[in-house]
Design a protein around this motif. Structure first.
Motif, PDB file in Angstrom:
ATOM      1  N   LEU A 125       0.807  -1.217   0.000  1.00 55.57           N
ATOM      2  CA  LEU A 125       0.000   0.000   0.000  1.00 55.57           C
ATOM      3  C   LEU A 125       0.842   1.270   0.000  1.00 55.57           C
ATOM      4  CD1 LEU A 125      -2.890  -0.771   2.533  1.00 55.57           C
ATOM      5  CD2 LEU A 125      -3.106  -0.395   0.081  1.00 55.57           C
ATOM      6  N   ASP A 126       2.057   1.201   0.523  1.00 56.02           N
ATOM      7  CA  ASP A 126       2.855   2.412   0.747  1.00 56.02           C
ATOM      8  C   ASP A 126       3.431   2.987  -0.539  1.00 56.02           C
ATOM      9  OD1 ASP A 126       3.710   2.161   4.038  1.00 56.02           O
ATOM     10  OD2 ASP A 126       3.063   0.361   2.993  1.00 56.02           O
ATOM     11  N   PRO A 149       3.069  10.533  -1.826  1.00 55.79           N
ATOM     12  CA  PRO A 149       3.786  10.031  -3.008  1.00 55.79           C
ATOM     13  C   PRO A 149       4.959  10.913  -3.424  1.00 55.79           C
ATOM     14  CG  PRO A 149       1.816  11.152  -3.712  1.00 55.79           C
ATOM     15  CD  PRO A 149       1.795  11.188  -2.209  1.00 55.79           C
ATOM     16  N   ASN A 150       5.182  12.019  -2.745  1.00 55.16           N
ATOM     17  CA  ASN A 150       6.141  13.020  -3.217  1.00 55.16           C
ATOM     18  C   ASN A 150       7.449  13.020  -2.442  1.00 55.16           C
ATOM     19  OD1 ASN A 150       4.200  14.066  -5.097  1.00 55.16           O
ATOM     20  ND2 ASN A 150       3.182  15.054  -3.374  1.00 55.16           N
ATOM     21  N   GLY A 156      -7.321   7.289  -5.320  1.00 54.01           N
ATOM     22  CA  GLY A 156      -6.365   7.621  -4.286  1.00 54.01           C
ATOM     23  C   GLY A 156      -6.455   9.099  -3.960  1.00 54.01           C
ATOM     24  N   GLN A 157      -5.360   9.635  -3.441  1.00 55.53           N
ATOM     25  CA  GLN A 157      -5.340  11.039  -3.066  1.00 55.53           C
ATOM     26  C   GLN A 157      -5.567  11.953  -4.270  1.00 55.53           C
ATOM     27  OE1 GLN A 157      -1.746  12.176  -1.074  1.00 55.53           O
ATOM     28  NE2 GLN A 157      -2.402  14.270  -0.685  1.00 55.53           N
ATOM     29  N   ASP A 158      -5.039  11.563  -5.428  1.00 56.56           N
ATOM     30  CA  ASP A 158      -5.159  12.385  -6.632  1.00 56.56           C
ATOM     31  C   ASP A 158      -6.176  11.830  -7.619  1.00 56.56           C
ATOM     32  OD1 ASP A 158      -3.131  14.126  -5.738  1.00 56.56           O
ATOM     33  OD2 ASP A 158      -1.592  12.740  -6.449  1.00 56.56           O
ATOM     34  N   PRO A 192       6.917   9.448  -7.917  1.00 53.10           N
ATOM     35  CA  PRO A 192       5.968   8.662  -7.132  1.00 53.10           C
ATOM     36  C   PRO A 192       6.010   7.187  -7.537  1.00 53.10           C
ATOM     37  CG  PRO A 192       4.929  10.656  -7.983  1.00 53.10           C
ATOM     38  CD  PRO A 192       6.246  10.521  -8.676  1.00 53.10           C
ATOM     39  N   ARG A 193       6.395   6.348  -6.608  1.00 53.28           N
ATOM     40  CA  ARG A 193       6.469   4.906  -6.859  1.00 53.28           C
ATOM     41  C   ARG A 193       5.866   4.162  -5.680  1.00 53.28           C
ATOM     42  NH1 ARG A 193      10.979   4.692 -10.481  1.00 53.28           N
ATOM     43  NH2 ARG A 193      10.783   6.595 -11.709  1.00 53.28           N
TER      44      ARG A 193
END
Length: 495
Positions: free
Chosen positions: A217-218, A236-237, A433-435, A242-243
């Motif tokens: 998940l991370d 992710p930054n 997700g967040q974006d 972002p991976r």
């Protein structure tokens, strides 16, 4: 004394019956099942000591607490289990629905071809092999399907959960305390995957480490300093790009990458023949939705008695007004049978047929007023979001687009878009997700149509940014355990 012993025995049995089972068997349907192992809450040291052979600089040790028990897949998700998911949902993986396929084995290295998908990774597989060539969103779609089927929260493991389960109480480099021979890696796998249970399980009866790298998940980032409880990296930054984290090593990587602490990372949309996943499942079942006891629905108009019970003169004691139909009487206080029947028919028309006719006319008028799809460039939801200065539901890149709509999570969406003049249609589960949620197209997409259920939302969105998000394939020549001691770098290249 016998009474006391009986009470104690009953208490022990009650405690056992209330405890979670060590082995949880899930029925996937069609004769396919999945075994999960109960992992107890506890503490461990995540990362590796400085003296561990093959250690990377991103493995700094830290104390971690896992505060809740959880179930984890006894093996990586198998091809048979994935096939069951596909048979039920008609899901198409990103390698199948994209224009360029995935990275499969060409006999010497991983190469991207249209024909390489989970069905054809470039080497033979059976239903007992780990499924591969799946992206992070592909794995999420499987979790969403399984969650609804078993009524428990189902996700990918966090990086901490994965390592805690892999170690099974050990502190050595590998769960078996050896040098990596207990896992499938480049030195012993034979140029492809092997059955998921073909190497020994660890002390908790989990088949883990080697065979395929597994999505977590991370988002990848260096470990923060200090102790942590149930850590999960959601930013992710904190890396060069972002991976997502991958764990476990694989059949196409060196033995040191199968260590319990070894970390790797990849673009979430990477689709490679040495990448798969396993799932984590909550111990508790989801509570059924609470029943809502609504009061009886009362009509807004007063009830009318039967026509034959109306008093002479056509006025009801309840309505105190004119009756809805004209009546004819023969003598004081009496009505003819013909008037009674006619009144009943008219009343039935008014009470039942007239409301239905009004609803039908309203729907037909709304349909005639609706603009044709080609004229509706944006949805009402899109316009409302713009008025609130929120990002529009489609953001394009040079090889795909993000969707960030107002659909509930888990909604089945049908995506249509154009790439190089060709129309592509695919179905996805909306798991933002967040974006939002990224859809990989393999080229610059044209107009995009998103259909949720039977309600189309047609969108033509201009490119809002041009940052590339292509997958990158790491050279396998740099993946031997005989590499110089500088490997791996602080930010290792992803697939």
């Amino acid at each position: 004394m016998r009474v006391i012993l009986a009470c104690l025995a009953a208490g022990i049995l009650a405690g056992v019956s209330n405890a979670a089972e060590k082995l949880l068997k899930l029925d996937l349907g069609g004769g396919e099942g999945m075994d999960l192992i109960l992992v107890p809450a506890g503490n461990f040291t995540q990362g590796s000591p400085p003296e561990e052979g093959g250690r990377g600089p991103d493995e700094n040790a830290r104390p971690v607490t896992i505060s809740k028990d959880f179930y984890i897949g006894r093996t990586a998700v198998t091809r048979g289990q994935w096939e069951r998911f596909v048979a039920e949902t008609r899901y198409r993986s990103e390698a199948e629905s994209g224009t360029s396929g995935g990275y499969g084995w060409n006999g010497q290295a991983l190469e991207q071809r249209k024909e390489f998908t989970w069905k054809t990774p470039g080497f033979p597989q059976t239903a007992e092999h780990p499924v591969c060539l799946l992206t992070y969103p592909d794995a999420e779609a499987f979790c969403a399907w399984l969650e609804k089927k078993v009524n428990r929260k189902v996700t990918l493991p966090t990086e901490a959960q994965w390592e805690y389960a892999a170690r099974a109480g050990t502190t050595s480099a590998w769960p078996d305390g050896g040098s990596g021979n207990g896992a499938w890696h480049k030195g012993n796998a034979g140029r492809g995957t092997n059955p998921v249970d073909s190497k020994p399980a660890n002390a908790w009866d989990i088949f883990i480490c080697g065979n395929v790298s597994e999505w977590c998940l991370d988002w990848y980032a260096p470990y923060p300093s200090g102790a942590a409880t149930d850590p999960r990296q959601d930013n992710p930054n904190l890396s060069d790009k972002p991976r997502r984290v991958l764990r476990g090593g694989s059949w196409n990587r060196g033995a040191s990458n199968t260590r319990s602490a070894a970390r790797y990372r990849a673009d979430p949309r990477s689709r490679n023949a040495d990448t798969g996943f396993r799932i984590v499942c909550a111990v508790e079942e989801k509570a059924p939705p609470a029943a809502v006891n609504l009061p009886p629905v009362e009509s807004s108009r007063p009830s009318l008695p039967p026509v034959d019970e109306l008093p002479a003169g056509g006025e009801s004691d309840q309505t105190k007004g004119p009756t809805p139909v004209e009546t004819h009487t023969h003598g004081p206080g009496r009505r003819s049978n013909g008037g009674s029947v006619l009144g009943a028919l008219v009343k039935g028309f008014i009470c039942f047929l007239l409301p239905v006719a009004i609803v039908v006319i309203t729907i037909l008028r709304a349909m005639t007023r609706r603009k044709p799809p080609e004229q509706r460039l944006v949805s009402d939801a899109f316009l409302n979001r713009q008025s609130r200065q929120i990002a529009p539901p489609v953001r394009k890149t040079d090889d795909g687009f993000w969707i960030n709509g107002e659909w509930p999570e888990g909604t089945l969406l049908t995506i249509r878009y154009l790439v190089a003049g060709a129309e592509v249609v695919k179905e996805i589960m909306y798991r933002p997700g967040q974006d939002g949620q990224f859809i990989f197209t393999g080229g610059d997409p044209g107009s995009v149509s998103v259909v949720a259920g039977s309600h189309p939302v047609d969108v033509v969105a201009p490119p809002l940014f041009t940052e590339t998000s292509r997958s990158y394939e790491r050279s396998r020549k740099d993946d031997d355990d005989n590499d110089p001691p500088v490997r791996p770098p602080i930010f290792p290249s992803a697939y």
